[in-house]
Design a protein around this motif. Structure first.
Motif, PDB file in Angstrom:
ATOM      1  N   ARG A 129      58.405  36.941  49.104  1.00 26.73           N
ATOM      2  CA  ARG A 129      59.164  36.719  47.873  1.00 26.73           C
ATOM      3  C   ARG A 129      58.251  36.384  46.684  1.00 26.73           C
ATOM      4  O   ARG A 129      58.731  35.960  45.644  1.00 26.73           O
ATOM      5  CB  ARG A 129      60.178  35.590  48.088  1.00 26.73           C
ATOM      6  CG  ARG A 129      61.208  35.908  49.177  1.00 26.73           C
ATOM      7  CD  ARG A 129      62.289  34.826  49.225  1.00 26.73           C
ATOM      8  NE  ARG A 129      63.274  35.140  50.246  1.00 26.73           N
ATOM      9  CZ  ARG A 129      63.220  34.663  51.490  1.00 26.73           C
ATOM     10  NH1 ARG A 129      62.231  33.863  51.853  1.00 26.73           N
ATOM     11  NH2 ARG A 129      64.153  34.984  52.369  1.00 26.73           N
ATOM     12  N   LEU A 130      56.955  36.562  46.855  1.00 26.41           N
ATOM     13  CA  LEU A 130      56.021  36.248  45.785  1.00 26.41           C
ATOM     14  C   LEU A 130      56.303  37.116  44.556  1.00 26.41           C
ATOM     15  O   LEU A 130      56.493  38.322  44.663  1.00 26.41           O
ATOM     16  CB  LEU A 130      54.585  36.474  46.264  1.00 26.41           C
ATOM     17  CG  LEU A 130      53.477  36.008  45.327  1.00 26.41           C
ATOM     18  CD1 LEU A 130      53.436  34.487  45.264  1.00 26.41           C
ATOM     19  CD2 LEU A 130      52.132  36.545  45.808  1.00 26.41           C
ATOM     20  N   THR A 131      56.309  36.495  43.390  1.00 25.65           N
ATOM     21  CA  THR A 131      56.561  37.215  42.144  1.00 25.65           C
ATOM     22  C   THR A 131      55.502  36.857  41.113  1.00 25.65           C
ATOM     23  O   THR A 131      54.793  35.852  41.234  1.00 25.65           O
ATOM     24  CB  THR A 131      57.943  36.854  41.573  1.00 25.65           C
ATOM     25  OG1 THR A 131      57.949  35.447  41.252  1.00 25.65           O
ATOM     26  CG2 THR A 131      59.058  37.160  42.559  1.00 25.65           C
ATOM     27  N   GLY A 132      55.432  37.673  40.084  1.00 24.33           N
ATOM     28  CA  GLY A 132      54.500  37.383  39.011  1.00 24.33           C
ATOM     29  C   GLY A 132      54.806  36.064  38.326  1.00 24.33           C
ATOM     30  O   GLY A 132      53.883  35.351  37.908  1.00 24.33           O
ATOM     31  N   SER A 133      56.085  35.716  38.210  1.00 21.48           N
ATOM     32  CA  SER A 133      56.429  34.447  37.560  1.00 21.48           C
ATOM     33  C   SER A 133      55.914  33.258  38.351  1.00 21.48           C
ATOM     34  O   SER A 133      55.545  32.229  37.770  1.00 21.48           O
ATOM     35  CB  SER A 133      57.945  34.338  37.369  1.00 21.48           C
ATOM     36  OG  SER A 133      58.611  34.389  38.623  1.00 21.48           O
ATOM     37  N   GLU A 177      51.346  41.584  37.287  1.00 22.76           N
ATOM     38  CA  GLU A 177      52.246  40.975  36.305  1.00 22.76           C
ATOM     39  C   GLU A 177      51.622  39.720  35.699  1.00 22.76           C
ATOM     40  O   GLU A 177      51.732  39.467  34.499  1.00 22.76           O
ATOM     41  CB  GLU A 177      53.581  40.641  36.957  1.00 22.76           C
ATOM     42  CG  GLU A 177      54.607  40.077  36.002  1.00 22.76           C
ATOM     43  CD  GLU A 177      55.934  39.760  36.678  1.00 22.76           C
ATOM     44  OE1 GLU A 177      56.712  38.980  36.098  1.00 22.76           O
ATOM     45  OE2 GLU A 177      56.183  40.292  37.782  1.00 22.76           O
ATOM     46  N   ALA A 178      50.947  38.936  36.538  1.00 22.84           N
ATOM     47  CA  ALA A 178      50.311  37.700  36.072  1.00 22.84           C
ATOM     48  C   ALA A 178      48.950  37.950  35.450  1.00 22.84           C
ATOM     49  O   ALA A 178      48.343  37.018  34.910  1.00 22.84           O
ATOM     50  CB  ALA A 178      50.177  36.725  37.237  1.00 22.84           C
ATOM     51  N   ARG A 179      48.445  39.187  35.549  1.00 21.82           N
ATOM     52  CA  ARG A 179      47.154  39.577  35.001  1.00 21.82           C
ATOM     53  C   ARG A 179      46.030  38.687  35.530  1.00 21.82           C
ATOM     54  O   ARG A 179      45.169  38.214  34.777  1.00 21.82           O
ATOM     55  CB  ARG A 179      47.180  39.558  33.471  1.00 21.82           C
ATOM     56  CG  ARG A 179      48.239  40.468  32.858  1.00 21.82           C
ATOM     57  CD  ARG A 179      48.024  40.670  31.390  1.00 21.82           C
ATOM     58  NE  ARG A 179      46.758  41.340  31.152  1.00 21.82           N
ATOM     59  CZ  ARG A 179      46.547  42.658  31.274  1.00 21.82           C
ATOM     60  NH1 ARG A 179      47.537  43.447  31.645  1.00 21.82           N
ATOM     61  NH2 ARG A 179      45.365  43.173  31.026  1.00 21.82           N
ATOM     62  N   CYS A 180      46.049  38.474  36.846  1.00 20.84           N
ATOM     63  CA  CYS A 180      45.003  37.647  37.448  1.00 20.84           C
ATOM     64  C   CYS A 180      44.309  38.427  38.558  1.00 20.84           C
ATOM     65  O   CYS A 180      44.916  39.286  39.209  1.00 20.84           O
ATOM     66  CB  CYS A 180      45.572  36.339  37.995  1.00 20.84           C
ATOM     67  SG  CYS A 180      46.634  36.518  39.432  1.00 20.84           S
ATOM     68  N   PRO A 181      43.026  38.170  38.782  1.00 18.03           N
ATOM     69  CA  PRO A 181      42.303  38.835  39.868  1.00 18.03           C
ATOM     70  C   PRO A 181      42.724  38.295  41.230  1.00 18.03           C
ATOM     71  O   PRO A 181      43.351  37.231  41.337  1.00 18.03           O
ATOM     72  CB  PRO A 181      40.835  38.509  39.563  1.00 18.03           C
ATOM     73  CG  PRO A 181      40.880  37.265  38.762  1.00 18.03           C
ATOM     74  CD  PRO A 181      42.165  37.282  37.992  1.00 18.03           C
ATOM     75  N   ALA A 182      42.359  39.037  42.263  1.00 16.63           N
ATOM     76  CA  ALA A 182      42.622  38.632  43.638  1.00 16.63           C
ATOM     77  C   ALA A 182      41.349  38.791  44.454  1.00 16.63           C
ATOM     78  O   ALA A 182      40.677  39.822  44.364  1.00 16.63           O
ATOM     79  CB  ALA A 182      43.744  39.470  44.245  1.00 16.63           C
TER      80      ALA A 182
END
Length: 278
Positions: free
Chosen positions: A106-110, A141-146
């Protein structure tokens, strides 16, 4: 992540493997990551954190003030991880800890709003393609690296060789793919998923190299590997039992060497685009 068909890892196993994990992870990807980190403080989400080994490895290497948000579905592991995370980095900066129990499916960008980094260790091979795509979409969506470390690739080298190595490996890899889990296909699937969402993907080898000094880990890894193979191919149980006895005897004698191949994956978000001048 589903709660029914993904294995729950015991703290003993996670602690036994921590040294080998730390030695295997690819620090080479950190140089490419650092320019893409927003902060301070760095806000880092650790997915499937287990006992927190990724945080103990990564927090000192990043430095500066950090907020770690630890995600896991197991409340006992969350408690262990929160207690054992470092409270300062090597430069003396503060590390703050928060926990989030829940389902990664259920992980989301928000949920990642304000994140500097999403990270995980030994996670991709025990999720499905749909779940990987959800993680990639949330990061985009969060514009973050992984930074996703220690994903198995289905390649193991054992020395000395045994005639049953290939049969056990085939059965084990099939078990890793049960129920739609990605298993040894995970790096390729995740690379495509992040690329579809606009990320630049880099990978680097991160093998366990196990010799006599790691015999306790090697023995436990062998037991788990053979048990999974037998669960997948019950007809090989008799041969597998004899195989395990041979392998454990060689391991106990300090004569078994194992290289268990993994890859680490770094996904960097697409650069922001600017609108045309008015």
């Amino acid at each position: 992540m589903r709660t029914t068909d993904v294995p729950r890892y015991t703290p003993d196993w996670l602690e036994l493997r921590e040294g080998a994990d730390a030695a295997a992870r690819a620090p080479e990807l950190l140089d490419a990551l650092r320019p893409h980190l927003s902060g301070p403080p760095l806000v880092i989400h650790d997915l499937g954190c287990g006992t927190g080994s990724m945080g103990r490895w990564l927090a000192p290497r990043l430095g500066g003030p950090q907020l770690w948000i630890l995600h896991d579905r197991d409340p006992d592991l969350l408690d262990r991880a929160a207690v054992r995370m470092p409270r300062t980095t090597t430069d003396g900066s503060r590390v703050t800890i928060a926990t989030a129990r829940g389902d990664l499916a259920r992980l989301t960008g928000s949920a990642l709003d304000g994140a500097s980094l999403v990270t995980a260790s030994a996670l991709l091979d025990v999720v499905t393609e749909r779940e990987v795509d959800r993680i990639a979409a949330a990061c985009a969506e969060a514009r973050c690296p992984a930074l996703l470390a220690l994903t198995v690739v289905g390649r193991v080298e054992l020395s000395p060789a045994d005639p049953l190595d290939a049969e056990i490996a085939e059965a084990f890899d099939a078990h890793q793919r049960r129920g739609g889990l990605l298993g040894p296909d995970a790096v390729a699937v995740a690379s495509r998923a992040f690329a579809r969402h606009g990320a630049t993907v880099r990978t680097h080898t991160s093998p366990w190299v196990l010799g006599a000094e790691q015999s306790a880990l090697t023995a436990e890894w062998l037991r788990g590997r053979v048990a999974a193979a037998v669960e997948q191919r019950p007809r090989c149980a008799g041969r597998a039992e004899a195989y395990l006895r041979r392998r454990l005897a060689t391991c106990a004698a300090g004569a078994l060497r194992a290289v268990v191949h993994h890859r680490d994956l770094l996904a960097l978000p697409a650069p922001r685009t600017t609108g045309a001048a008015a």
